[in-house]
Design a protein around this motif. Structure first.
Motif, mmCIF file in Angstrom:
data_model
loop_
_atom_site.group_PDB
_atom_site.id
_atom_site.type_symbol
_atom_site.label_atom_id
_atom_site.label_comp_id
_atom_site.label_asym_id
_atom_site.label_seq_id
_atom_site.Cartn_x
_atom_site.Cartn_y
_atom_site.Cartn_z
ATOM 1 N N LYS A 18 -16.347 23.915 16.824
ATOM 2 C CA LYS A 18 -15.636 23.213 15.739
ATOM 3 C C LYS A 18 -15.104 24.202 14.709
ATOM 4 C CE LYS A 18 -16.218 19.210 12.707
ATOM 5 N NZ LYS A 18 -17.115 18.084 12.362
ATOM 6 N N GLN A 19 -15.904 25.214 14.383
ATOM 7 C CA GLN A 19 -15.471 26.236 13.423
ATOM 8 C C GLN A 19 -14.320 27.074 13.992
ATOM 9 O OE1 GLN A 19 -19.204 28.234 12.728
ATOM 10 N NE2 GLN A 19 -19.811 26.833 11.087
ATOM 11 N N ARG B 96 -11.179 25.046 13.758
ATOM 12 C CA ARG B 96 -10.722 25.003 12.358
ATOM 13 C C ARG B 96 -9.955 26.279 12.002
ATOM 14 N NH1 ARG B 96 -12.375 27.360 7.838
ATOM 15 N NH2 ARG B 96 -14.258 28.185 8.807
ATOM 16 N N TYR C 176 -6.462 26.405 14.593
ATOM 17 C CA TYR C 176 -5.440 25.357 14.641
ATOM 18 C C TYR C 176 -4.217 25.621 13.753
ATOM 19 C CZ TYR C 176 -3.073 20.897 14.482
ATOM 20 O OH TYR C 176 -2.107 19.920 14.537
ATOM 21 N N GLY D 244 -11.803 18.770 17.906
ATOM 22 C CA GLY D 244 -12.487 19.280 16.724
ATOM 23 C C GLY D 244 -13.007 18.171 15.827
ATOM 24 N N GLN D 245 -12.285 17.049 15.752
ATOM 25 C CA GLN D 245 -12.708 15.919 14.930
ATOM 26 C C GLN D 245 -13.939 15.222 15.505
ATOM 27 O OE1 GLN D 245 -9.113 13.600 14.931
ATOM 28 N NE2 GLN D 245 -8.159 14.768 13.278
#
Length: 378
Positions: A137-138, A141, A144, A206-207
């Protein structure tokens, strides 16, 4: 078909599955969620835009097996507005007319035959790895903002490259004006494998990813698709084809001017400069009105002049090498700095026509961001 499921569980399922619904689907069936209820209680909720697919497996109470495709938007809005309690969903198998009941509330909507629904992609596994959801996820972030949002002569740049080399995974994104390279260690022995995930799909993944330290996800890669297996649900993304940027060549650039700076201080200064940039003028140009960085004597002077006015600001830095005056797209620089998770960063330069490289202040190679300069006219 008839099944009963609590409103809270339905919302949890829809919050995941609806992320696969495209914003502008060419056909009604692509705006639908397929529900396949089996007599044993196993029920599969699927959304499929043909580029991105999510399949959620749930154990609920099924009275009559069957399947239907329900319009995602109205179905989701109804479920979220239902009172707390058990929702009963009944489908007429002849015309797919669907009734949704919960407490004193009752709705009727028109469904479609599930036979028209696009099949879930078949992933012929070539290799797999296990990733930390929090770390992935990081990475997303960070990467993207650097993915190209405009289709160019190289559509592959509308995705992020995942480059696997043994225990190291490198994720790369670029829109030709800037570059993000993020390195992380993985529990894998995969050698020299690459795949590119479309940026829009990566953002949705990612969400969904968890922030829990111990949460993991299995990643299964085939020739055309990648599947993220979360046990209860699976996410399928089409892969992009084409030759990606040879980022290693850019990373090998030699930079003679290096500053070490407090990230928050220079970010705040750039945010102040960004206040006077004329948005109307920006919309008519490929690059934003540049901010000018003048580096000398352990200080960076940041200035910008537009039709709105003029700003000048200064930040104290540790400085090695010569002096330089260089211009940048302010928003691009801010995106790069905001992606850094260190209090101190190094910024490297070589010439007014060469890119700025931003790296962790501790000298590690966990990430590198590069932003190309903008020509200064005054």
């Amino acid at each position: 078909m008839k099944f009963v499921c609590s409103r809270s569980v339905l919302i949890q399922i829809l919050n995941i599955v609806q992320k696969a619904i495209g914003s502008k689907s060419p056909m009604p069936i692509l705006d639908s969620i397929k529900i396949d209820a089996q007599s044993g209680g196993q029920t599969v909720f699927t959304a499929n835009s043909m580029e991105f697919c999510i399949e959620y497996n749930a154990e609920i109470t099924v009275y009559e097996s069957g399947s239907v495709a329900l319009p995602s938007k109205i179905f989701g809005e109804i479920v979220r507005k239902l009172p707390e309690g058990e929702a009963e969903i009944t489908v007429n198998p002849e015309n797919f007319h669907t009734t949704i009941k919960c407490e004193a509330s009752e709705f009727s909507i028109q469904g479609l035959s599930a036979e028209k629904f696009t099949a879930t992609p078949i992933v012929d596994e070539k290799y797999r790895l296990k990733l930390s959801q929090k770390e992935l996820k990081q990475i997303i972030r960070k990467a993207y903002p650097f993915i190209s949002q405009i289709e160019t002569r190289k559509p592959v740049l509308m995705g992020a490259l995942f480059d696997l080399k043994g225990k190291n995974m490198t994720v790369v994104a670029t829109d030709s004006h800037r570059l993000a390279v993020i390195n992380t260690e993985v529990n894998s022995d995969i050698e020299n494998q690459r795949f590119v995930i479309p940026g829009t799909n990566l953002m949705k993944i990612g969400q969904i990813l968890s922030d829990e330290d111990d949460a993991e996800v299995d990643v299964i890669i085939s020739d055309n698709y990648v599947m993220f297996d979360f046990k209860a649900y699976q996410i399928y993304s089409r892969l992009l084809e084409g030759e990606f940027l040879k980022y290693e060549v850019l990373l090998a650039a030699s930079n003679s001017i290096i500053i070490k700076v407090d990230k928050q201080s220079i970010s705040d200064s750039l945010e102040r400069a960004n206040l006077i940039i004329n948005d109307e003028m920006v919309s008519k140009t490929e690059n934003k009105v540049p901010v000018k960085l003048s580096i000398a004597y352990n200080k960076v002077d940041i200035s910008c002049k537009t039709t709105k006015g003029y700003v000048n600001d200064s930040v104290i830095v540790e400085h090695e090498g010569g002096d330089i005056i260089i211009g940048f797209n302010c928003r691009f620089m801010l995106d790069a700095l905001n992606a850094c998770d260190d209090e101190t960063v190094t910024m490297e330069f070589s010439a007014p026509t060469s890119g700025c490289f931003i790296r962790p202040g501790d000298g590690s190679d966990r990430y590198t961001f590069m932003v190309l300069p903008v020509r200064l006219y005054n």
